[in-house]
Motif scaffolding. Structure first.
Motif, mmCIF file in Angstrom:
data_model
loop_
_atom_site.group_PDB
_atom_site.id
_atom_site.type_symbol
_atom_site.label_atom_id
_atom_site.label_comp_id
_atom_site.label_asym_id
_atom_site.label_seq_id
_atom_site.Cartn_x
_atom_site.Cartn_y
_atom_site.Cartn_z
ATOM 1 N N PRO A 190 -9.770 4.016 -0.130
ATOM 2 C CA PRO A 190 -8.373 3.757 -0.500
ATOM 3 C C PRO A 190 -7.377 4.208 0.567
ATOM 4 O O PRO A 190 -6.389 3.519 0.834
ATOM 5 N N VAL A 191 -7.631 5.384 1.174
ATOM 6 C CA VAL A 191 -6.721 5.861 2.215
ATOM 7 C C VAL A 191 -6.734 4.907 3.404
ATOM 8 O O VAL A 191 -5.683 4.530 3.940
ATOM 9 N N TYR A 192 -7.938 4.507 3.812
ATOM 10 C CA TYR A 192 -8.062 3.571 4.942
ATOM 11 C C TYR A 192 -7.398 2.234 4.616
ATOM 12 O O TYR A 192 -6.723 1.629 5.451
ATOM 13 N N LEU A 193 -7.564 1.787 3.369
ATOM 14 C CA LEU A 193 -6.978 0.522 2.949
ATOM 15 C C LEU A 193 -5.450 0.583 2.998
ATOM 16 O O LEU A 193 -4.789 -0.357 3.459
ATOM 17 N N LEU A 194 -4.887 1.690 2.538
ATOM 18 C CA LEU A 194 -3.428 1.844 2.555
ATOM 19 C C LEU A 194 -2.894 1.833 3.992
ATOM 20 O O LEU A 194 -1.856 1.229 4.285
ATOM 21 N N VAL A 195 -3.606 2.530 4.886
ATOM 22 C CA VAL A 195 -3.183 2.552 6.294
ATOM 23 C C VAL A 195 -3.230 1.137 6.884
ATOM 24 O O VAL A 195 -2.303 0.704 7.589
ATOM 25 N N GLN A 196 -4.302 0.410 6.586
ATOM 26 C CA GLN A 196 -4.443 -0.950 7.115
ATOM 27 C C GLN A 196 -3.357 -1.870 6.566
ATOM 28 O O GLN A 196 -2.803 -2.702 7.290
ATOM 29 N N MET A 197 -3.056 -1.728 5.281
ATOM 30 C CA MET A 197 -2.015 -2.559 4.673
ATOM 31 C C MET A 197 -0.655 -2.268 5.306
ATOM 32 O O MET A 197 0.152 -3.170 5.525
ATOM 33 N N TRP A 198 -0.406 -0.987 5.600
ATOM 34 C CA TRP A 198 0.858 -0.622 6.227
ATOM 35 C C TRP A 198 0.962 -1.203 7.629
ATOM 36 O O TRP A 198 2.019 -1.697 8.034
ATOM 37 N N ARG A 201 1.732 -5.105 7.624
ATOM 38 C CA ARG A 201 2.906 -5.645 6.943
ATOM 39 C C ARG A 201 3.656 -6.586 7.898
ATOM 40 O O ARG A 201 3.803 -6.328 9.082
ATOM 41 N N GLY A 269 -6.334 5.705 10.688
ATOM 42 C CA GLY A 269 -7.174 5.137 9.641
ATOM 43 C C GLY A 269 -8.630 5.045 10.064
ATOM 44 O O GLY A 269 -9.549 5.332 9.272
#
Length: 619
Positions: A190-198, A201, A269
């Motif tokens: 989840p942490v890696y996913l959030l970083v990638q999504m950020w 953007r 990430g």
């Protein structure tokens, strides 16, 4: 003001991205079914990939149990685990191979279809389109953009399906083994996913903007390379390459401003899901669970391996999304190219006045009816020009540089269409002709002969691909170029531009041979001797004498003397017809040119000497 401009750019990028997405969907529609079949097989292969992990847990249990009991492992259980590993891996390879085979064939079919459509479209567009469109943009669409779709069609459907299904199946299996190990395997995702999504953007809009800037860099680079010889000869390298340098600088500034922060965040990430971090986290916590005898060592090993696989899912999905972004831009360019209007497709064209029999009622070979035209960003080149070129006559257009004579002549060959008014060929609007039909009636020979990097045979029979060698040699004889061709080591098989170079006069006579073989009844002639040396001029004039005989000729004259003997001489000034003379004699023509201070008069070469003897209004 800067904020307004930036907002406008964002809106434009979003609009472009929406158009790209729609165009990509349309372009992939013919192979959509095969792409979905590839995705399904890739998904099944992802599920089958569970087999080695299941076998590993089973094998670990067998070995641990045997070690604790102090006995040999059960041979049947070991062989069944090995069989499951080999069988699962083999089936997964077979499914993956089949899926990729289907998508690669779909890619080949799509590429073939697109390139065929592009060639057919380009072959039918107006010649002025090539002048208005940079060669860099054409090359990028024809060559690069079709290649860009390869990864999206041939690889992305299968790889993305496997990248999604495989980790999900593995994660479910990890929870089946033990819910705590399942959570542990998934902990860093989840942490890696959030970083990638950020970091991703605004990816769609930024990619569209990047593509536009890259296209400009490519176009300016090709333009600079095409003119490098002239640029270096006149010592203007610094100024001439400024457009390319400015485009490259703008792209560099944009790219670094976009990618720089994204790379720093992405590095953080990546560190969170690096192999050492995942191994330390899973093995340390897993070892505690093994010590409490709640799970087996094999369970920890398997879930640790699963934890190492999960981040790759996000990376593959990210690459797939990037492929879609890039492919969308390529699809938009290809779609725009395929939507380019072709000859014969323009609306609003009226065919002309026809008699009851269906033929043009006593129509002249060429008619210009109140024609006006202006080049993009330039002053009016033609303004309200009306002129008739009777069938079987020679009409010469003369006048100072910029008077509009060349523009008027090439309208008959439909290099471009008039802004207003009509151009008729045999009483029919040229906009109603298809490419092949128009150029079977109208041929042209320009000052600078346009030869292709093909054999001389193919260059001569360009308008008649079915022509036999005997016909080609006959045309070459009439153009007085056959002897030079026979002297070449490979004769007609000589490829122009590869090893063998021809003089300007020889190239011009090859172009004349091409026009002779085409045998079109109407000829647009941009004085072919204007750019040749005196030694070549006589041979070219002799070749022209054969070419113009018996045809309707519209000649663009740069010297008054070269059109003495023409049936009609039209003096143009500032985009309008100034004077029309019927059958002017030499003195009258000289006086006309002297009065208007036009072309030079130091070279004598009557047009009648070019072969119009016996060619009158009664022909």
């Amino acid at each position: 003001m800067a904020v307004t401009d930036q907002t406008s750019e964002v809106v434009d990028a979003k609009t472009k991205r929406a158009q790209e997405t729609e165009m990509l969907a349309q372009m992939l529609r013919p192979v959509r079914a095969r792409l979905w079949l590839g995705r399904i097989l890739g998904g099944v292969a992802g599920v089958v990939s569970l087999a080695p992990y299941i076998a590993l847990v089973h094998l670990g249990d067998v070995l641990v149990r045997a070690a604790l009991d102090g006995t040999a492992p059960d041979e049947a259980s070991v062989y069944s685990a090995i069989g499951l590993v080999l069988g699962g891996a083999g089936l997964q390879m077979l499914l993956t191979f089949t899926a990729l085979l289907i998508t690669h064939f779909a890619d080949v079919e799509l590429t073939r279809t697109l390139r065929t459509r592009i060639v057919e479209r380009i072959a039918g567009v107006r010649l002025s389109w090539f002048s208005a469109t940079s060669s860099g943009r054409i090359r990028k669409a024809v060559q690069d953009d079709t290649k860009t779709l390869h990864n999206l069609v041939a690889h992305a459907p299968v790889e993305s399906a496997m990248a999604i299904v495989t980790p999900l199946a593995l994660l479910v299996y990890a929870f089946v083994i033990d819910w705590r190990l399942g959570l542990l395997a998934f902990a860093s995702v989840p942490v890696y996913l959030l970083v990638q999504m950020w970091t991703m953007r605004g990816m769609g809009e930024k990619t569209a903007e990047m593509d536009s800037k890259l296209t400009e860099v490519s176009a300016t680079a090709v333009e600079f390379a095409d003119g490098i010889a002239v640029i270096k000869a006149f010592g203007r390298t610094g100024r001439a390459h400024s457009r390319y340098a400015d485009a490259a600088s703008a792209f560099s500034t944009f790219y670094m401003g976009w990618v720089g922060p994204m790379l720093r965040a992405s590095a953080i990430g990546e560190a969170l899901v690096s192999v050492p971090v995942l191994i330390v986290l899973n093995v340390s916590v897993g070892a505690a669970l093994v010590s409490s005898t709640e799970v087996s060592p094999a369970d920890v090993i398997v879930t640790t391996l699963i934890a190492l696989v999960l981040p790759n899912t996000i990376q593959v999905i990210g690459r797939t999304m990037w492929s879609y972004q890039i492919a969308g831009s390529s699809a938009k360019r290809l779609g725009d190219l395929l939507a380019t209007p072709t000859m014969g497709t323009d609306s609003g064209a009226r065919p002309g006045t026809l008699s009851a029999s269906g033929a043009a009622a006593e129509a002249p070979a060429i008619s210009f009816e109140d024609v006006s035209y202006s080049y993009t960003g330039a002053a009016q080149a033609l303004s309200g020009v009306s002129l008739e070129v009777p069938t079987g006559t020679v009409t010469a257009l003369i006048g100072p540089s910029g008077s509009g004579k060349s523009t008027l002549a090439v309208l008959a060959a439909r290099f471009m269409d008039p802004d207003s008014g009509r151009v008729l060929v045999n009483g029919r609007d040229v906009r109603t002709f298809g490419t092949a039909e128009l150029y079977s009636r109208v041929a042209f020979v320009l000052q600078n002969p346009q030869l292709l990097r093909l054999s001389l045979r193919e260059n001569i029979r360009l308008a008649r691909p079915e022509a036999e060698d005997a016909e080609i040699w006959a045309a070459a004889e009439k153009a007085f170029i056959a002897e030079e061709i026979r002297a070449l080591p490979e004769g007609l098989d000589t490829v122009w531009g590869e090893g063998t170079r021809l003089s300007g006069g020889q190239e011009q006579r090859i172009a004349i041979a091409r026009a002779i073989l085409a045998d079109a009844p109407i000829l647009v002639l941009d004085e072919a001797t204007a750019a040749t040396d005196p030694d070549s001029e006589d041979e070219i004039q002799r070749a022209l004498s054969v070419l113009v005989h018996g045809r309707t000729v519209l000649v663009i004259a740069h010297r008054a003397e070269s059109v003495i003997g023409a049936d009609q001489v039209v003096l143009m000034r500032a985009g309008r017809i100034d004077t029309i003379l019927d059958h002017p004699d030499e003195d009258e023509l000289r006086r006309l040119m002297d009065d208007h201070g036009s072309a030079a008069t130091d070279h004598l070469g009557e047009f009648s000497a070019a072969g119009t003897e016996g060619h009158t209004n009664d022909d």
